[in-house]
Design a protein around this motif. Structure first.
Motif, PDB file in Angstrom:
ATOM      1  N   GLU A 113       8.245   2.506  -5.554  1.00 57.41           N
ATOM      2  CA  GLU A 113       8.258   2.114  -4.139  1.00 57.41           C
ATOM      3  C   GLU A 113       8.338   3.352  -3.258  1.00 57.41           C
ATOM      4  OE1 GLU A 113       7.653   0.146  -1.968  1.00 57.41           O
ATOM      5  OE2 GLU A 113       8.703  -1.758  -2.002  1.00 57.41           O
ATOM      6  N   ASP A 114       7.643   3.317  -2.131  1.00 56.39           N
ATOM      7  CA  ASP A 114       7.788   4.414  -1.174  1.00 56.39           C
ATOM      8  C   ASP A 114       9.142   4.319  -0.469  1.00 56.39           C
ATOM      9  OD1 ASP A 114       6.655   2.036  -0.188  1.00 56.39           O
ATOM     10  OD2 ASP A 114       5.999   2.993   1.654  1.00 56.39           O
ATOM     11  N   ILE A 115       9.488   3.110   0.020  1.00 57.92           N
ATOM     12  CA  ILE A 115      10.724   2.988   0.789  1.00 57.92           C
ATOM     13  C   ILE A 115      11.396   1.645   0.526  1.00 57.92           C
ATOM     14  CG2 ILE A 115       9.512   2.126   2.868  1.00 57.92           C
ATOM     15  CD1 ILE A 115      11.618   3.808   4.507  1.00 57.92           C
ATOM     16  N   THR A 136      11.563  -6.689  -0.298  1.00 56.45           N
ATOM     17  CA  THR A 136      10.363  -6.538  -1.134  1.00 56.45           C
ATOM     18  C   THR A 136      10.741  -6.182  -2.574  1.00 56.45           C
ATOM     19  OG1 THR A 136       9.179  -5.710   0.810  1.00 56.45           O
ATOM     20  CG2 THR A 136       8.132  -5.353  -1.338  1.00 56.45           C
ATOM     21  N   ARG A 181      -0.604   6.913   7.512  1.00 58.36           N
ATOM     22  CA  ARG A 181      -0.272   6.964   6.075  1.00 58.36           C
ATOM     23  C   ARG A 181      -0.701   8.287   5.444  1.00 58.36           C
ATOM     24  NH1 ARG A 181       1.082   1.741   4.104  1.00 58.36           N
ATOM     25  NH2 ARG A 181      -0.127   0.064   5.033  1.00 58.36           N
ATOM     26  N   LYS A 186       0.801  -1.203   0.000  1.00 60.68           N
ATOM     27  CA  LYS A 186       0.000   0.000   0.000  1.00 60.68           C
ATOM     28  C   LYS A 186       0.848   1.273   0.000  1.00 60.68           C
ATOM     29  CE  LYS A 186      -3.455  -2.112   3.038  1.00 60.68           C
ATOM     30  NZ  LYS A 186      -4.000  -2.044   4.414  1.00 60.68           N
ATOM     31  N   GLY A 187       2.087   1.160   0.473  1.00 62.39           N
ATOM     32  CA  GLY A 187       2.870   2.347   0.791  1.00 62.39           C
ATOM     33  C   GLY A 187       3.057   3.343  -0.340  1.00 62.39           C
ATOM     34  N   ASP A 229      14.058  -0.667   2.515  1.00 59.01           N
ATOM     35  CA  ASP A 229      14.632  -0.819   3.845  1.00 59.01           C
ATOM     36  C   ASP A 229      15.606  -2.001   3.781  1.00 59.01           C
ATOM     37  OD1 ASP A 229      14.802  -1.606   6.646  1.00 59.01           O
ATOM     38  OD2 ASP A 229      13.093  -0.338   7.040  1.00 59.01           O
ATOM     39  N   THR A 230      15.140  -3.215   4.061  1.00 58.36           N
ATOM     40  CA  THR A 230      16.014  -4.382   3.892  1.00 58.36           C
ATOM     41  C   THR A 230      16.286  -4.661   2.408  1.00 58.36           C
ATOM     42  OG1 THR A 230      14.174  -5.955   3.767  1.00 58.36           O
ATOM     43  CG2 THR A 230      15.052  -5.475   5.957  1.00 58.36           C
ATOM     44  N   GLY A 231      15.378  -4.207   1.537  1.00 63.49           N
ATOM     45  CA  GLY A 231      15.483  -4.503   0.106  1.00 63.49           C
ATOM     46  C   GLY A 231      14.796  -5.804  -0.281  1.00 63.49           C
ATOM     47  N   LEU A 248       2.063  -6.035  -1.956  1.00 61.04           N
ATOM     48  CA  LEU A 248       2.980  -6.959  -1.280  1.00 61.04           C
ATOM     49  C   LEU A 248       3.153  -6.492   0.155  1.00 61.04           C
ATOM     50  CD1 LEU A 248       5.805  -7.135  -4.004  1.00 61.04           C
ATOM     51  CD2 LEU A 248       3.795  -8.607  -3.783  1.00 61.04           C
ATOM     52  N   SER A 249       3.252  -7.437   1.068  1.00 58.55           N
ATOM     53  CA  SER A 249       3.394  -7.056   2.461  1.00 58.55           C
ATOM     54  C   SER A 249       4.372  -7.996   3.156  1.00 58.55           C
ATOM     55  CB  SER A 249       2.016  -7.114   3.122  1.00 58.55           C
ATOM     56  OG  SER A 249       2.156  -6.901   4.496  1.00 58.55           O
ATOM     57  N   SER A 250       5.265  -7.417   3.960  1.00 59.78           N
ATOM     58  CA  SER A 250       6.170  -8.271   4.723  1.00 59.78           C
ATOM     59  C   SER A 250       6.280  -7.831   6.177  1.00 59.78           C
ATOM     60  CB  SER A 250       7.560  -8.311   4.086  1.00 59.78           C
ATOM     61  OG  SER A 250       8.113  -7.030   4.100  1.00 59.78           O
ATOM     62  N   TYR A 251       5.692  -6.682   6.500  1.00 62.29           N
ATOM     63  CA  TYR A 251       5.813  -6.180   7.868  1.00 62.29           C
ATOM     64  C   TYR A 251       4.583  -6.493   8.713  1.00 62.29           C
ATOM     65  CZ  TYR A 251      10.093  -3.755   6.757  1.00 62.29           C
ATOM     66  OH  TYR A 251      11.390  -3.484   6.401  1.00 62.29           O
ATOM     67  N   ASP A 280       3.190   3.630   7.063  1.00 61.73           N
ATOM     68  CA  ASP A 280       2.298   3.436   8.212  1.00 61.73           C
ATOM     69  C   ASP A 280       3.011   2.832   9.417  1.00 61.73           C
ATOM     70  OD1 ASP A 280       2.645   0.783   7.071  1.00 61.73           O
ATOM     71  OD2 ASP A 280       0.984   0.171   8.356  1.00 61.73           O
TER      72      ASP A 280
HETATM   73  C1  PRP Z   1       6.777  -1.528   3.203  1.00 65.47           C
HETATM   74  C2  PRP Z   1       7.088  -0.561   2.067  1.00 65.47           C
HETATM   75  C3  PRP Z   1       7.915  -1.386   1.124  1.00 65.47           C
HETATM   76  C4  PRP Z   1       8.616  -2.374   2.053  1.00 65.47           C
HETATM   77  C5  PRP Z   1      10.060  -1.963   2.218  1.00 65.47           C
HETATM   78  O1  PRP Z   1       5.716  -2.353   2.864  1.00 65.47           O
HETATM   79  O2  PRP Z   1       5.926  -0.067   1.480  1.00 65.47           O
HETATM   80  O3  PRP Z   1       7.127  -2.092   0.186  1.00 65.47           O
HETATM   81  O4  PRP Z   1       7.955  -2.310   3.321  1.00 65.47           O
HETATM   82  O5  PRP Z   1      10.708  -2.778   3.166  1.00 65.47           O
HETATM   83  P1  PRP Z   1      11.832  -3.833   2.797  1.00 65.47           P
HETATM   84  O6  PRP Z   1      12.834  -3.126   1.936  1.00 65.47           O
HETATM   85  O7  PRP Z   1      12.391  -4.210   4.152  1.00 65.47           O
HETATM   86  O8  PRP Z   1      11.206  -5.006   2.112  1.00 65.47           O
HETATM   87  P2  PRP Z   1       4.920  -3.243   3.933  1.00 65.47           P
HETATM   88  O9  PRP Z   1       5.380  -4.659   3.886  1.00 65.47           O
HETATM   89  O10 PRP Z   1       4.962  -2.557   5.286  1.00 65.47           O
HETATM   90  O11 PRP Z   1       3.449  -3.196   3.334  1.00 65.47           O
HETATM   91  P3  PRP Z   1       2.553  -1.884   3.070  1.00 65.47           P
HETATM   92  O12 PRP Z   1       3.221  -1.113   1.944  1.00 65.47           O
HETATM   93  O13 PRP Z   1       1.236  -2.436   2.677  1.00 65.47           O
HETATM   94  O14 PRP Z   1       2.546  -1.074   4.354  1.00 65.47           O
END
Ligand code: PRP
Length: 175
Positions: free
Chosen positions: A99-101, A107, A165, A43-44, A103-105, A67-70, A159
């Protein structure tokens, strides 16, 4: 009941808007004469992508995956949950992932590998916020807005357990 969160301003809406404009100009220059497919990772990405595409001169097609991993955690589970998969045809297309962000890379890395196998004409990554201090998987970022500190960030699409958000600025959140 959970305690209220304290937010510290990291980037104002004016600072974000300036960078989004610069990114739109770079993308316009690079995709002249093409019809790229912008693939947003929900969603980000929704705030960034909505602002970015409205500044472009080149025509684009827009699609999303989710896609979601958090989940509600503050650290990546390391496993990608495909909430909504890919619908567009990728073969032969100029694809730009939004992509918004990063982080670990995990996603962006996962999604780029998946798309590469579908033989796009080109595949690039546009990221508004990069947190290189947390990287586990190398991802090549073609268009980057900001390098951000290793803090838990919210606002402008990002978020904390579903909240914040909608904020137009970027904040760090403390418990
Ligand atoms: C967040 C963000 C990226 C991902 C980045 O998504 O929107 O897609 O994490 O993190 P990474 O580099 O560690 O993979 P999230 O899984 O929180 O889902 P959301 O966008 O629906 O909040």
């Amino acid at each position: 009941m959970t305690a209220p969160k304290r937010l510290t301003l990291i980037l104002t809406k004016e600072e974000i808007s300036r960078e989004v404009k610069r990114l739109a100009q770079e993308i316009d220059r690079d995709y002249q004469g093409k019809y790229p497919l912008f693939l947003g990772i929900l969603k980000g990405c929704f705030v960034f992508m909505a602002d970015l595409v409205r500044l472009l001169q080149v025509p684009v097609e827009i699609d999303f995956v989710s896609l979601s991993s958090y989940g509600s955690a503050k650290v990546s589970s390391g496993k990608i949950k495909v909430v909504q998969g890919l619908r567009s045809q990728i073969k032969g297309r100029d694809v730009l992932i939004i992509e918004d962000i990063v982080d670990t890379g995990i996603t962006a890395g996962y999604f780029m590998n998946y798309l590469r196998r579908k033989k796009p004409a080109s595949l690039k990554l546009c990221v508004l916020f990069d947190k290189p201090s947390r990287r586990q998987v190398h991802v090549p970022i073609d268009y980057l807005g900001f390098t951000v500190p290793d803090r838990f960030l919210v606002g402008y699409g990002l978020d904390c357990d579903g909240s914040f958000r909608h904020l137009p600025e970027l904040y760090a959140i403390e418990d």
